[in-house]
Motif scaffolding. Structure first.
Motif, PDB file in Angstrom:
ATOM      1  N   HIS A 114       0.842  -1.205   0.000  1.00 20.02           N
ATOM      2  CA  HIS A 114       0.000   0.000   0.000  1.00 20.02           C
ATOM      3  C   HIS A 114       0.869   1.245   0.000  1.00 20.02           C
ATOM      4  O   HIS A 114       1.875   1.313   0.698  1.00 20.02           O
ATOM      5  N   CYS A 115       0.475   2.222  -0.793  1.00 23.66           N
ATOM      6  CA  CYS A 115       1.207   3.489  -0.824  1.00 23.66           C
ATOM      7  C   CYS A 115       0.851   4.279   0.444  1.00 23.66           C
ATOM      8  O   CYS A 115      -0.334   4.391   0.789  1.00 23.66           O
ATOM      9  N   SER A 116       1.881   4.808   1.156  1.00 27.83           N
ATOM     10  CA  SER A 116       1.552   5.509   2.403  1.00 27.83           C
ATOM     11  C   SER A 116       0.970   6.895   2.156  1.00 27.83           C
ATOM     12  O   SER A 116       0.468   7.511   3.080  1.00 27.83           O
ATOM     13  N   LYS A 117       1.011   7.373   0.923  1.00 28.25           N
ATOM     14  CA  LYS A 117       0.396   8.682   0.690  1.00 28.25           C
ATOM     15  C   LYS A 117      -1.060   8.555   0.204  1.00 28.25           C
ATOM     16  O   LYS A 117      -1.972   9.024   0.858  1.00 28.25           O
ATOM     17  N   CYS A 118      -1.249   7.874  -0.917  1.00 32.04           N
ATOM     18  CA  CYS A 118      -2.624   7.799  -1.453  1.00 32.04           C
ATOM     19  C   CYS A 118      -3.405   6.604  -0.911  1.00 32.04           C
ATOM     20  O   CYS A 118      -4.622   6.526  -1.073  1.00 32.04           O
ATOM     21  N   GLY A 119      -2.694   5.656  -0.276  1.00 35.04           N
ATOM     22  CA  GLY A 119      -3.381   4.514   0.327  1.00 35.04           C
ATOM     23  C   GLY A 119      -3.785   3.433  -0.669  1.00 35.04           C
ATOM     24  O   GLY A 119      -4.361   2.427  -0.283  1.00 35.04           O
ATOM     25  N   PHE A 153       5.822   4.045  -1.304  1.00 38.13           N
ATOM     26  CA  PHE A 153       4.944   4.918  -2.090  1.00 38.13           C
ATOM     27  C   PHE A 153       4.701   4.312  -3.471  1.00 38.13           C
ATOM     28  O   PHE A 153       5.501   3.490  -3.944  1.00 38.13           O
ATOM     29  N   CYS A 154       3.636   4.756  -4.122  1.00 38.69           N
ATOM     30  CA  CYS A 154       3.487   4.420  -5.533  1.00 38.69           C
ATOM     31  C   CYS A 154       4.312   5.446  -6.321  1.00 38.69           C
ATOM     32  O   CYS A 154       4.645   6.504  -5.804  1.00 38.69           O
ATOM     33  N   ARG A 155       4.635   5.115  -7.561  1.00 39.21           N
ATOM     34  CA  ARG A 155       5.454   6.030  -8.366  1.00 39.21           C
ATOM     35  C   ARG A 155       4.757   7.355  -8.578  1.00 39.21           C
ATOM     36  O   ARG A 155       5.382   8.406  -8.624  1.00 39.21           O
ATOM     37  N   ASP A 156       3.455   7.293  -8.719  1.00 38.73           N
ATOM     38  CA  ASP A 156       2.702   8.505  -8.985  1.00 38.73           C
ATOM     39  C   ASP A 156       2.866   9.502  -7.827  1.00 38.73           C
ATOM     40  O   ASP A 156       2.955  10.704  -8.043  1.00 38.73           O
ATOM     41  N   CYS A 157       2.906   8.979  -6.606  1.00 37.98           N
ATOM     42  CA  CYS A 157       3.056   9.859  -5.442  1.00 37.98           C
ATOM     43  C   CYS A 157       4.521  10.239  -5.197  1.00 37.98           C
ATOM     44  O   CYS A 157       4.817  11.315  -4.693  1.00 37.98           O
ATOM     45  N   ALA A 158       5.461   9.325  -5.535  1.00 38.76           N
ATOM     46  CA  ALA A 158       6.844   9.534  -5.113  1.00 38.76           C
ATOM     47  C   ALA A 158       7.709  10.269  -6.127  1.00 38.76           C
ATOM     48  O   ALA A 158       8.690  10.901  -5.760  1.00 38.76           O
TER      49      ALA A 158
HETATM   50 ZN   LIG Z   1       0.315   6.815  -4.041  1.00 39.46          ZN
END
Ligand SMILES: [Zn+2]
Ligand SMILES: [Zn+2]
Length: 363
Positions: free
Chosen positions: A319-324, A340-345
């Protein structure tokens, strides 16, 4: 034997014209008063089979010439001239008004006696449906076995949305390779297609060979060449590479179509009429290409030196810690012990689009 007339056809056609033209029209079937109760709940069915009597037909020949193609036996045809002059056509039921059934697709002239009506449903009337449930590519495998390339192209058109020369080339190469490999593809990555372009060509391959983006059997190499290498993992990675050796054949053999393509697609300047004309030409060319010898267009190489990708791995989810949101572990980015996912990181990502694989910087 007793056969009764249960109704009559009302059509704008008083005399027979071609069945293809008649099937494009709406007509009415008027049911006789004594049989009306039999129509109860007929609206539940989208399609009906209409059995009717060819009342103007006289005599028959057991062997005769077809409208399209050579002579054949009577029972391989839908000719109205037969020992029992009976026709069956599947129509769409548009609506019922009392004793009147409004239908689409009936190829019977005005005044034709109707002798029976039955509901049509694919689960009852397609004998191969259960086989298709066991083997989803049952129909395609059959078309491949008999090398019925016209029908393969028709089906590939459902995926691609239009007919065009490169779609036909993709179907042609795939039909050829499956014959040479003597293989059926069940979508489990035993057959791979390594494509070097993401043009219309690749859709012909995805449909016909069954090597798709989603089943991980379509491997994309970002070379921009009209070429594909098929690999059969079940036969020690035996492979065949098809490379379009003569990409100028369209402008040479079909100069009108090539000119229109330049205007309509490349420059996006064509009028609506020119767009329609181009579609028409593309379709004609596609159905010509599909009948040609595969060697005419492709250089075919056996056992090329190619790195064969592994079977797709199954990754755990994280799970991405930013977008969940959940993502494949292999795609996770770790920063300060957080995932994180790439989109968030990250400030950029890679995308496969009409230009191949490109790096996109976020604004
Ligand atoms: Zn994310
Ligand atoms: Zn296309």
């Amino acid at each position: 034997m007793e056969i009764n007339k249960i109704g009559e056809v009302r059509s704008k056609y008083k005399e027979p014209v071609g069945p293809d033209e008649m099937r494009k029209s709406k007509s009415i079937i008027e049911i006789e008063a004594e049989y009306i109760d039999g129509l109860d709940q007929i609206e539940d069915y989208e399609y009906l089979q209409i059995v009717f009597y060819f009342h103007k037909s006289e005599g028959y020949d057991l062997i005769s010439k077809r409208r399209k193609g050579p002579e054949r036996g009577l029972f391989t045809s839908r000719s109205p001239r037969r020992p029992s002059p009976i026709g069956i056509t599947t129509v769409e039921l548009l609506k019922r008004e009392g004793s009147k059934l409004h239908v689409y697709g009936l190829d019977a002239i005005d005044g034709t006696p109707v002798i029976d009506i039955k509901p049509y449903a694919s689960f009852m009337d397609q004998p191969t449906l259960s086989l298709q449930k066991e083997t989803p590519r049952y129909r395609i495998n059959k078309l491949l076995k008999y090398q019925n390339r016209q029908d393969l192209l028709l089906k590939a058109g459902e995926l691609h949305g239009h007919y065009c020369p490169y779609l036909a080339l993709g179907v042609l190469a795939s039909a050829d390779v499956l014959k040479r490999f003597d293989a059926e593809n069940d979508g489990m990555e035993d057959l791979l297609a390594v494509v070097e372009t993401n043009s219309c060509f690749s859709d012909g391959i995805q449909y016909t060979a069954g090597t798709t983006f989603g089943n991980n059997a379509l491997i994309y190499r970002d070379f921009g060449k009209t070429a594909v290498t098929f690999i059969n993992r079940k036969e020690e990675d035996k492979n065949l590479r098809y490379y379009l050796k003569d990409s100028d054949f369209i402008s040479r053999e079909y100069p009108d179509a090539a000119k229109l393509f330049k205007k309509v697609i490349a420059e996006r300047k064509g009028s609506k009429k020119e767009q329609e004309k181009m579609k028409e030409l593309w379709q004609k060319i596609a159905f010509e290409i599909i009948e040609e010898d595969v060697d005419r267009y492709f250089k075919i190489e056996e056992d090329v030196d190619i790195e064969v990708p592994d079977y797709a791995s199954i990754f755990a989810d994280q799970h991405c810690s930013k977008c969940g949101e959940k993502l494949m572990a292999a795609k996770a980015v770790k920063k300060n012990n957080e995932v994180f996912c790439r989109d968030c990181a990250e400030s950029c990502y890679y995308q496969l689009d009409g230009s191949g694989i490109v790096k996109v910087e976020k604004e």
